[in-house]
Design a protein around this motif. Structure first.
Motif, PDB file in Angstrom:
ATOM      1  N   ALA A 214     -40.305  34.118 -11.548  1.00 24.22           N
ATOM      2  CA  ALA A 214     -41.691  35.179 -11.920  1.00 24.22           C
ATOM      3  C   ALA A 214     -41.775  35.560 -13.322  1.00 24.22           C
ATOM      4  O   ALA A 214     -42.635  35.671 -13.671  1.00 24.22           O
ATOM      5  CB  ALA A 214     -41.457  36.883 -11.218  1.00 24.22           C
ATOM      6  N   ASP A 215     -40.523  35.369 -14.300  1.00 25.54           N
ATOM      7  CA  ASP A 215     -41.039  35.926 -15.193  1.00 25.54           C
ATOM      8  C   ASP A 215     -41.480  34.790 -16.392  1.00 25.54           C
ATOM      9  O   ASP A 215     -42.594  35.081 -17.220  1.00 25.54           O
ATOM     10  CB  ASP A 215     -39.703  35.321 -16.641  1.00 25.54           C
ATOM     11  N   GLN A 216     -41.371  33.979 -15.547  1.00 26.06           N
ATOM     12  CA  GLN A 216     -42.679  31.943 -15.937  1.00 26.06           C
ATOM     13  C   GLN A 216     -44.331  31.568 -15.277  1.00 26.06           C
ATOM     14  O   GLN A 216     -44.810  30.873 -15.624  1.00 26.06           O
ATOM     15  CB  GLN A 216     -41.971  31.235 -16.452  1.00 26.06           C
ATOM     16  N   SER A 217     -43.972  33.279 -14.318  1.00 23.81           N
ATOM     17  CA  SER A 217     -45.408  32.759 -13.600  1.00 23.81           C
ATOM     18  C   SER A 217     -46.466  34.079 -12.989  1.00 23.81           C
ATOM     19  O   SER A 217     -46.944  34.503 -14.361  1.00 23.81           O
ATOM     20  CB  SER A 217     -45.221  32.248 -11.999  1.00 23.81           C
ATOM     21  N   PHE A 218     -45.507  34.890 -12.869  1.00 18.01           N
ATOM     22  CA  PHE A 218     -46.583  36.621 -12.133  1.00 18.01           C
ATOM     23  C   PHE A 218     -46.493  36.884 -13.079  1.00 18.01           C
ATOM     24  O   PHE A 218     -47.195  38.032 -14.023  1.00 18.01           O
ATOM     25  CB  PHE A 218     -46.561  36.629 -11.105  1.00 18.01           C
ATOM     26  N   ASN A 219     -46.044  37.164 -14.010  1.00 17.43           N
ATOM     27  CA  ASN A 219     -45.418  37.444 -15.748  1.00 17.43           C
ATOM     28  C   ASN A 219     -45.491  36.436 -17.072  1.00 17.43           C
ATOM     29  O   ASN A 219     -45.893  37.252 -18.002  1.00 17.43           O
ATOM     30  CB  ASN A 219     -43.493  37.170 -16.199  1.00 17.43           C
ATOM     31  N   ARG A 220     -46.602  36.018 -16.708  1.00 17.91           N
ATOM     32  CA  ARG A 220     -47.485  35.808 -17.109  1.00 17.91           C
ATOM     33  C   ARG A 220     -49.260  35.265 -16.814  1.00 17.91           C
ATOM     34  O   ARG A 220     -50.128  34.248 -17.465  1.00 17.91           O
ATOM     35  CB  ARG A 220     -47.028  34.011 -17.706  1.00 17.91           C
ATOM     36  N   ILE A 221     -49.323  36.293 -16.556  1.00 18.27           N
ATOM     37  CA  ILE A 221     -51.192  36.420 -16.253  1.00 18.27           C
ATOM     38  C   ILE A 221     -51.341  37.350 -16.254  1.00 18.27           C
ATOM     39  O   ILE A 221     -50.648  38.589 -16.429  1.00 18.27           O
ATOM     40  CB  ILE A 221     -51.430  36.003 -14.256  1.00 18.27           C
ATOM     41  N   THR A 222     -52.928  37.455 -16.691  1.00 19.26           N
ATOM     42  CA  THR A 222     -53.150  38.740 -16.540  1.00 19.26           C
ATOM     43  C   THR A 222     -55.028  38.220 -16.597  1.00 19.26           C
ATOM     44  O   THR A 222     -55.784  38.209 -17.034  1.00 19.26           O
ATOM     45  CB  THR A 222     -52.840  39.472 -18.354  1.00 19.26           C
ATOM     46  N   VAL A 223     -55.702  39.175 -15.348  1.00 24.24           N
ATOM     47  CA  VAL A 223     -57.405  39.669 -15.401  1.00 24.24           C
ATOM     48  C   VAL A 223     -57.978  40.909 -16.282  1.00 24.24           C
ATOM     49  O   VAL A 223     -58.362  40.281 -17.272  1.00 24.24           O
ATOM     50  CB  VAL A 223     -57.185  39.406 -13.713  1.00 24.24           C
ATOM     51  N   ASP A 224     -57.326  42.022 -16.409  1.00 23.06           N
ATOM     52  CA  ASP A 224     -57.977  42.933 -16.658  1.00 23.06           C
ATOM     53  C   ASP A 224     -56.947  44.203 -17.828  1.00 23.06           C
ATOM     54  O   ASP A 224     -57.707  44.948 -18.010  1.00 23.06           O
ATOM     55  CB  ASP A 224     -58.776  44.194 -15.822  1.00 23.06           C
ATOM     56  N   GLY A 225     -55.589  43.841 -17.864  1.00 23.63           N
ATOM     57  CA  GLY A 225     -54.465  44.332 -17.994  1.00 23.63           C
ATOM     58  C   GLY A 225     -53.813  45.546 -18.220  1.00 23.63           C
ATOM     59  O   GLY A 225     -53.372  46.199 -18.764  1.00 23.63           O
ATOM     60  N   ASP A 226     -54.719  46.059 -16.650  1.00 18.72           N
ATOM     61  CA  ASP A 226     -54.066  47.007 -15.604  1.00 18.72           C
ATOM     62  C   ASP A 226     -53.106  46.501 -14.817  1.00 18.72           C
ATOM     63  O   ASP A 226     -52.661  46.154 -14.513  1.00 18.72           O
ATOM     64  CB  ASP A 226     -54.804  47.448 -14.977  1.00 18.72           C
ATOM     65  N   THR A 227     -51.571  47.712 -14.917  1.00 16.04           N
ATOM     66  CA  THR A 227     -50.296  46.915 -14.098  1.00 16.04           C
ATOM     67  C   THR A 227     -50.269  48.197 -13.199  1.00 16.04           C
ATOM     68  O   THR A 227     -50.547  49.159 -13.229  1.00 16.04           O
ATOM     69  CB  THR A 227     -48.899  47.464 -15.347  1.00 16.04           C
ATOM     70  N   SER A 228     -50.229  47.803 -11.972  1.00 16.24           N
ATOM     71  CA  SER A 228     -50.470  48.454 -11.025  1.00 16.24           C
ATOM     72  C   SER A 228     -49.443  49.432 -10.137  1.00 16.24           C
ATOM     73  O   SER A 228     -47.776  48.756 -10.712  1.00 16.24           O
ATOM     74  CB  SER A 228     -50.747  47.070  -9.277  1.00 16.24           C
ATOM     75  N   THR A 229     -49.801  49.559  -9.391  1.00 14.11           N
ATOM     76  CA  THR A 229     -48.370  50.639  -8.676  1.00 14.11           C
ATOM     77  C   THR A 229     -47.693  50.074  -7.402  1.00 14.11           C
ATOM     78  O   THR A 229     -46.495  50.781  -6.997  1.00 14.11           O
ATOM     79  CB  THR A 229     -49.474  52.278  -8.217  1.00 14.11           C
ATOM     80  N   ASN A 230     -47.952  49.001  -7.204  1.00 13.20           N
ATOM     81  CA  ASN A 230     -47.698  48.376  -5.843  1.00 13.20           C
ATOM     82  C   ASN A 230     -47.283  46.310  -5.847  1.00 13.20           C
ATOM     83  O   ASN A 230     -46.774  46.367  -4.789  1.00 13.20           O
ATOM     84  CB  ASN A 230     -48.934  48.187  -5.303  1.00 13.20           C
ATOM     85  N   ASP A 231     -46.960  46.487  -7.252  1.00 11.47           N
ATOM     86  CA  ASP A 231     -46.783  44.594  -7.355  1.00 11.47           C
ATOM     87  C   ASP A 231     -45.212  44.640  -5.972  1.00 11.47           C
ATOM     88  O   ASP A 231     -44.482  45.512  -6.722  1.00 11.47           O
ATOM     89  CB  ASP A 231     -46.527  44.299  -8.814  1.00 11.47           C
ATOM     90  N   SER A 232     -45.076  43.701  -5.833  1.00 12.62           N
ATOM     91  CA  SER A 232     -43.934  43.111  -5.034  1.00 12.62           C
ATOM     92  C   SER A 232     -43.882  41.582  -4.865  1.00 12.62           C
ATOM     93  O   SER A 232     -44.952  41.320  -5.224  1.00 12.62           O
ATOM     94  CB  SER A 232     -44.240  43.990  -3.590  1.00 12.62           C
TER      95      SER A 232
END
Length: 406
Positions: A214-232
């Motif tokens: 996850a650190d090298q995949s989902f934690n290396r993307i950004t679309v708009d800079g907003d961190t959501s409330t529901n990520d799982s």
């Protein structure tokens, strides 16, 4: 409009997993919006979740249940995030678990709930609990694509990845799906992802593998800079294809599995960026020459988050000063700007802190007009490197988010 390579492969079934879907009418009619995963007994399940302090009720329930019982089921609804919903939201998230437990004859704590959609509205829980039996009746071995459709919100395409690998003569499958298009930022985003394999892996290593990937995949993307409330993000190993369990990092199979899991999760993460709300271009930000990976990551995100950089790329405007500006405010201590170099693909735009002599505006426009491009940065202060994936920011992004609740 999704950008570039969004092909969804045939998604291999995984031994020890069944998936069911149905229409619960959570928010919209005539679409799958309730998905249930059923794991065989003995499945090891791990999760990583949003770092938003205002995390949704289902995230809180998931964390609690993962720490107390072996997970047998996942239940996922779209159309409503059950976030910002107070005590009633917690009761509704637990009621989702109870609905599955009642039908399956297990403990509610053996169920993990997930919700995605509009924030701040109470979950129409009766629609979900009433639809749970019909979702369970559809459980089967080959419903990955249905599930990928069933977890979508503003996504324009379903997202999936699947691989086969052979270890000690046994063929194993690893398949995953994800959803997400907006409110995407590192530290997990408004995304859900579920990856399952039939490789036997010990429970501690399942969590370790997930965190590393996850650190090298989902934690290396950004679309708009907003961190959501529901990520799982969930990774489960059923072990049902047989063979000896992988119990330590010293097992030569561990690195093979780690690499394959990263391959699947990187593909799912990139699909989210390619389907970013209103995206017209897929952008890789590759930063090297840092003293450590953290400062490379900080610079990459500074560029990838910049609305000015993202809108310039949307307009194919090679306003390279915006990139330098973003590098400059990334808070890299003692940065020697005269050593910084920047390229758009193969075109060097900045050398030794200033405009490269060979650079021309026409070459910059040519690269920025491409649907996929890479911003290369060399900080000239070390050997570390890191990569972040993002997209441009278009008119449609504003339209989609302005009309989201209508």
């Amino acid at each position: 409009m999704a950008v570039g390579d969004i092909h969804i492969p045939h998604m291999q079934s995984v031994k020890g997993l069944k998936i069911g879907t149905t229409q619960a009418y959570v928010r919209y009619p005539n679409r799958r919006d309730l998905v249930i995963f059923e794991f065989s007994e003995g499945t090891h399940v791990a999760g990583v979740f949003t770092q938003n302090a205002f995390c949704a009720a289902p995230v809180r329930i998931c964390k609690k249940h993962l720490s107390t019982e072996d997970t047998r089921y996942l239940i996922i609804n779209t159309g409503n995030a059950n976030a910002g919903t107070g005590e009633e939201g917690m009761k509704n998230a637990y009621a989702m678990c109870e609905a599955v437990a009642h039908e399956a004859g297990i403990k509610a704590e053996q169920v993990l709930p997930f919700s995605t959609g509009v924030i701040g509205e109470q979950l129409p829980i009766e629609r979900i609990t009433n639809a749970t039996p019909s979702a369970l009746k559809t459980l089967n071995d080959n419903a990955w694509l249905d599930a990928a459709h069933g977890i979508m919100t503003t996504d324009t395409v379903p997202k999936g990845a699947s691989i086969q690998l052979e270890l000690d003569g046994i063929v194993y499958n690893m398949t995953g799906i994800s959803k997400g298009a907006g409110m995407i930022r590192p530290n997990m985003a408004t995304m859900l992802s579920f990856i399952v394999t039939d490789i036997p892996i010990s429970k501690p290593l399942v969590q370790q593998l997930l965190k590393q990937a996850a650190d090298q995949s989902f934690n290396r993307i950004t679309v708009d800079g907003d961190t959501s409330t529901n990520d799982s993000c969930i990774f489960a190993a059923t072990g049902q294809a047989g063979g000896q369990e992988i119990q330590t990092e010293n097992d030569p199979r561990y690195k093979i599995v780690k690499d394959k899991l990263f391959e699947v999760m990187k593909r799912l993460a990139q699909l989210i960026v390619r389907d970013g709300e209103g995206a017209t271009k897929f952008i890789t930000v590759d930063v090297k020459g840092g003293q450590n990976t953290q400062e490379c990551c900080d610079v990459a995100y500074s560029i990838a988050h910049s609305p000015l950089v993202k809108t310039a790329i949307f307009a194919s405007d090679p306003n390279w000063g915006r990139i330098l500006c973003a590098i400059g405010y990334a808070n890299i201590s003692d940065l020697d700007v005269e050593k910084v170099q920047v390229w758009l693909d193969e075109v060097q735009i900045c050398k030794n802190g200033g405009r490269a002599e060979i650079y021309t505006e026409e070459e910059g426009i040519r690269v920025m007009s491409k649907p996929e491009l890479t911003i290369h940065v060399d900080l000239g202060r070390g050997n570390a490197q890191d990569i972040v994936y993002t997209c441009d920011l278009s008119y449609d992004y504003v339209k989609i988010n302005a009309d989201y609740r209508s």
